[in-house]
Design a protein around this motif. Structure first.
Motif, PDB file in Angstrom:
ATOM      1  N   GLN A  96      10.298 -22.297  -9.190  1.00  0.00           N
ATOM      2  CA  GLN A  96      11.237 -21.687  -8.242  1.00  0.00           C
ATOM      3  C   GLN A  96      11.026 -22.132  -6.809  1.00  0.00           C
ATOM      4  N   GLY A  97       9.885 -22.703  -6.503  1.00  0.00           N
ATOM      5  CA  GLY A  97       9.548 -22.988  -5.113  1.00  0.00           C
ATOM      6  C   GLY A  97       9.124 -21.704  -4.429  1.00  0.00           C
ATOM      7  N   THR A  98       9.354 -21.603  -3.130  1.00  0.00           N
ATOM      8  CA  THR A  98       9.005 -20.391  -2.381  1.00  0.00           C
ATOM      9  C   THR A  98      10.109 -19.355  -2.569  1.00  0.00           C
ATOM     10  N   TYR A  99       9.697 -18.127  -2.844  1.00  0.00           N
ATOM     11  CA  TYR A  99      10.673 -17.050  -3.056  1.00  0.00           C
ATOM     12  C   TYR A  99      10.084 -15.719  -2.590  1.00  0.00           C
ATOM     13  N   ILE A 100      10.946 -14.716  -2.440  1.00  0.00           N
ATOM     14  CA  ILE A 100      10.533 -13.363  -2.045  1.00  0.00           C
ATOM     15  C   ILE A 100      10.581 -12.452  -3.273  1.00  0.00           C
ATOM     16  N   HIS A 101       9.461 -11.799  -3.539  1.00  0.00           N
ATOM     17  CA  HIS A 101       9.384 -10.797  -4.612  1.00  0.00           C
ATOM     18  C   HIS A 101       9.427  -9.420  -3.954  1.00  0.00           C
ATOM     19  N   ASN A 102      10.421  -8.616  -4.290  1.00  0.00           N
ATOM     20  CA  ASN A 102      10.541  -7.259  -3.759  1.00  0.00           C
ATOM     21  C   ASN A 102       9.786  -6.293  -4.663  1.00  0.00           C
ATOM     22  N   GLY A 103       8.796  -5.623  -4.093  1.00  0.00           N
ATOM     23  CA  GLY A 103       8.057  -4.611  -4.832  1.00  0.00           C
ATOM     24  C   GLY A 103       8.899  -3.366  -5.028  1.00  0.00           C
ATOM     25  N   PRO A 104       8.409  -2.399  -5.787  1.00  0.00           N
ATOM     26  CA  PRO A 104       9.172  -1.173  -6.033  1.00  0.00           C
ATOM     27  C   PRO A 104       9.261  -0.311  -4.766  1.00  0.00           C
ATOM     28  N   TRP A 105      10.336   0.435  -4.639  1.00  0.00           N
ATOM     29  CA  TRP A 105      10.484   1.374  -3.530  1.00  0.00           C
ATOM     30  C   TRP A 105       9.532   2.543  -3.737  1.00  0.00           C
ATOM     31  N   HIS A 106       8.905   2.980  -2.661  1.00  0.00           N
ATOM     32  CA  HIS A 106       8.072   4.178  -2.649  1.00  0.00           C
ATOM     33  C   HIS A 106       8.785   5.194  -1.765  1.00  0.00           C
ATOM     34  N   LYS A 107       9.204   6.301  -2.345  1.00  0.00           N
ATOM     35  CA  LYS A 107       9.985   7.303  -1.621  1.00  0.00           C
ATOM     36  C   LYS A 107       9.086   8.409  -1.085  1.00  0.00           C
ATOM     37  N   TYR A 108       9.400   8.838   0.117  1.00  0.00           N
ATOM     38  CA  TYR A 108       8.674   9.907   0.792  1.00  0.00           C
ATOM     39  C   TYR A 108       9.037  11.245   0.172  1.00  0.00           C
ATOM     40  N   THR A 109       8.029  12.003  -0.265  1.00  0.00           N
ATOM     41  CA  THR A 109       8.282  13.296  -0.908  1.00  0.00           C
ATOM     42  C   THR A 109       7.504  14.437  -0.252  1.00  0.00           C
ATOM     43  N   GLN A 110       6.815  14.170   0.861  1.00  0.00           N
ATOM     44  CA  GLN A 110       5.994  15.179   1.523  1.00  0.00           C
ATOM     45  C   GLN A 110       6.844  16.056   2.443  1.00  0.00           C
ATOM     46  N   ARG A 111       6.210  17.088   2.992  1.00  0.00           N
ATOM     47  CA  ARG A 111       6.902  17.955   3.942  1.00  0.00           C
ATOM     48  C   ARG A 111       6.946  17.275   5.319  1.00  0.00           C
ATOM     49  N   CYS A 112       7.755  17.783   6.175  1.00  0.00           N
ATOM     50  CA  CYS A 112       8.001  17.222   7.499  1.00  0.00           C
ATOM     51  C   CYS A 112       6.713  16.933   8.274  1.00  0.00           C
ATOM     52  N   GLY A 113       6.622  15.740   8.841  1.00  0.00           N
ATOM     53  CA  GLY A 113       5.517  15.379   9.722  1.00  0.00           C
ATOM     54  C   GLY A 113       4.213  15.022   9.042  1.00  0.00           C
ATOM     55  N   THR A 114       4.192  14.944   7.720  1.00  0.00           N
ATOM     56  CA  THR A 114       2.983  14.632   6.971  1.00  0.00           C
ATOM     57  C   THR A 114       3.031  13.181   6.507  1.00  0.00           C
ATOM     58  N   TYR A 115       1.894  12.490   6.590  1.00  0.00           N
ATOM     59  CA  TYR A 115       1.827  11.127   6.059  1.00  0.00           C
ATOM     60  C   TYR A 115       1.772  11.154   4.543  1.00  0.00           C
ATOM     61  N   GLN A 116       2.456  10.215   3.930  1.00  0.00           N
ATOM     62  CA  GLN A 116       2.328   9.999   2.496  1.00  0.00           C
ATOM     63  C   GLN A 116       1.735   8.614   2.301  1.00  0.00           C
ATOM     64  N   VAL A 117       0.707   8.533   1.480  1.00  0.00           N
ATOM     65  CA  VAL A 117      -0.042   7.289   1.283  1.00  0.00           C
ATOM     66  C   VAL A 117       0.138   6.803  -0.150  1.00  0.00           C
ATOM     67  N   TRP A 118       0.301   5.497  -0.304  1.00  0.00           N
ATOM     68  CA  TRP A 118       0.338   4.854  -1.615  1.00  0.00           C
ATOM     69  C   TRP A 118      -0.754   3.802  -1.647  1.00  0.00           C
ATOM     70  N   ASN A 119      -1.602   3.877  -2.644  1.00  0.00           N
ATOM     71  CA  ASN A 119      -2.639   2.877  -2.865  1.00  0.00           C
ATOM     72  C   ASN A 119      -2.402   2.263  -4.229  1.00  0.00           C
ATOM     73  N   GLY A 120      -2.453   0.985  -4.291  1.00  0.00           N
ATOM     74  CA  GLY A 120      -2.239   0.332  -5.578  1.00  0.00           C
ATOM     75  C   GLY A 120      -2.528  -1.147  -5.478  1.00  0.00           C
ATOM     76  N   VAL A 121      -2.386  -1.804  -6.573  1.00  0.00           N
ATOM     77  CA  VAL A 121      -2.647  -3.231  -6.673  1.00  0.00           C
ATOM     78  C   VAL A 121      -1.327  -3.970  -6.693  1.00  0.00           C
ATOM     79  N   PHE A 122      -1.252  -5.074  -5.953  1.00  0.00           N
ATOM     80  CA  PHE A 122      -0.067  -5.922  -5.999  1.00  0.00           C
ATOM     81  C   PHE A 122      -0.171  -6.790  -7.254  1.00  0.00           C
ATOM     82  N   ARG A 123       0.850  -6.767  -8.079  1.00  0.00           N
ATOM     83  CA  ARG A 123       0.817  -7.514  -9.341  1.00  0.00           C
ATOM     84  C   ARG A 123       1.872  -8.619  -9.338  1.00  0.00           C
ATOM     85  N   GLY A 124       1.671  -9.620  -8.523  1.00  0.00           N
ATOM     86  CA  GLY A 124       2.582 -10.759  -8.510  1.00  0.00           C
ATOM     87  C   GLY A 124       2.178 -11.787  -9.551  1.00  0.00           C
TER      88      GLY A 124
END
Length: 78
Positions: free
Chosen positions: A27-55
């Motif tokens: 394919q040459g150089t291309y952009i892989h879009n990872g999955p969307w991570h949606k905010y589900t916390q209450r107002c003003g709170t940080y939401q953190v996602w930790n995971g491994v990139f699986r390209g």
């Protein structure tokens, strides 16, 4: 990665994803879009996602895309 809703009263929840720039011999150089991570916390709170990139192919760089409603911003490449 993490996100916080700073405009809580607008009724919109942010979401974010990684966009990885990769290289493939077929394919040459291309952009892989990872999955969307949606905010589900209450107002003003940080939401953190930790995971491994699986390209499937070598990683050349990455950036983060954040959207709130119909408005999106994308970071510069890292």
């Amino acid at each position: 990665m993490s996100v916080k809703d700073t405009a809580c009263g607008d009724g919109k929840k942010p979401k974010m994803r990684i966009q990885a720039r990769q290289y493939s011999s077929t394919q040459g150089t291309y952009i892989h879009n990872g999955p969307w991570h949606k905010y589900t916390q209450r107002c003003g709170t940080y939401q953190v996602w930790n995971g491994v990139f699986r390209g499937q192919d070598p990683l050349l760089g990455m950036r983060v895309q954040i959207c709130n409603g119909g408005r999106c911003k994308t970071s510069s490449s890292m």
